[in-house]
Write an enzyme that holds these catalytic residues in place. Structure first.
Site, short mmCIF file in Angstrom:
data_model
loop_
_atom_site.label_atom_id
_atom_site.label_comp_id
_atom_site.label_asym_id
_atom_site.label_seq_id
_atom_site.Cartn_x
_atom_site.Cartn_y
_atom_site.Cartn_z
N GLU A 16 36.55 7.01 8.30
CA GLU A 16 35.42 6.33 8.95
C GLU A 16 35.79 6.06 10.41
O GLU A 16 36.71 5.28 10.68
CB GLU A 16 35.13 5.02 8.20
N LYS A 17 35.08 6.71 11.33
CA LYS A 17 35.46 6.68 12.75
C LYS A 17 35.30 5.33 13.43
O LYS A 17 35.82 5.13 14.51
CB LYS A 17 34.68 7.74 13.53
N HIS A 18 34.58 4.39 12.82
CA HIS A 18 34.35 3.09 13.47
C HIS A 18 35.47 2.07 13.25
O HIS A 18 35.51 1.06 13.94
CB HIS A 18 33.04 2.48 12.98
N HIS A 46 35.07 8.81 18.04
CA HIS A 46 33.76 8.17 18.09
C HIS A 46 33.07 8.60 19.39
O HIS A 46 33.74 8.74 20.41
CB HIS A 46 33.91 6.64 18.05
N HIS A 52 25.58 5.49 22.96
CA HIS A 52 26.34 5.26 21.72
C HIS A 52 27.83 5.15 22.06
O HIS A 52 28.45 6.14 22.46
CB HIS A 52 26.10 6.44 20.76
N CYS A 116 30.40 -1.26 17.52
CA CYS A 116 29.67 -0.08 17.99
C CYS A 116 28.25 -0.55 18.31
O CYS A 116 27.65 -1.29 17.52
CB CYS A 116 29.62 1.00 16.91
N HIS A 119 26.16 1.07 15.39
CA HIS A 119 26.58 0.96 13.99
C HIS A 119 27.29 -0.34 13.63
O HIS A 119 27.92 -0.43 12.57
CB HIS A 119 27.43 2.17 13.62
FE LIG Z 1 28.87 4.35 16.27
#
Ligand SMILES: [Fe+2]
Length: 131
Positions: A16-18, A46, A52, A116, A119
């Site tokens: 999960e990149k976050h 990310h 974003h 983010c 997100h």
């Molecule tokens: Fe994001």
């Protein structure tokens, strides 16, 4: 309703990149400075665009036996390609990676929280043992 805590994502940072990744020694000497790195996107990058991006990382430490967590620092990432010519045309992009230094008299847990802008909030943690 729930609490804000219910809105904070937790996951494996390799998938999960976050999720913020905390890198520091898991064992430290009491009252001796050690370095900490926290980044987002270590395994899966990310996006870093005007629309974003990662806005900030905050770092907390909860020492064993203490009632409250202490804020170690907050780190704002303010440049994401903004420019008068329009989004993503600017020359500057801050990367969501920070380094800091701290010491502690007690073992405890480091918490990193990142935001983010699309997100939401993401958290990770790491045990620090004073030996
Ligand atoms: Fe994001």
């Amino acid at each position: 309703m729930g609490s804000l805590n219910d809105r904070i994502g937790r996951a494996d940072w390799k998938k999960e990149k976050h999720v913020p990744v905390i890198e520091c020694p898991s064992e430290v000497k009491a009252d001796t400075m050690f370095e900490i790195k926290v980044s987002v996107g270590k395994e899966i990058a990310h996006p870093n665009t005007t629309a974003h991006h990662i806005s900030w990382i905050q770092l907390f430490f909860h020492a064993d036996g203490e009632k409250f967590a202490i804020q170690v620092g907050e780190f704002q990432f303010s440049a994401h390609g903004e420019a008068a010519e329009g989004p993503d045309t600017g020359p500057v992009y801050t990367h969501p990676s920070i380094g800091t230094t701290m010491k502690t008299k007690k073992s405890g847990k480091l918490y990193a929280i990142s935001l983010c802008n699309i997100h939401g909030l993401w958290e990770s943690e790491m045990e620090i043992k004073v030996v």
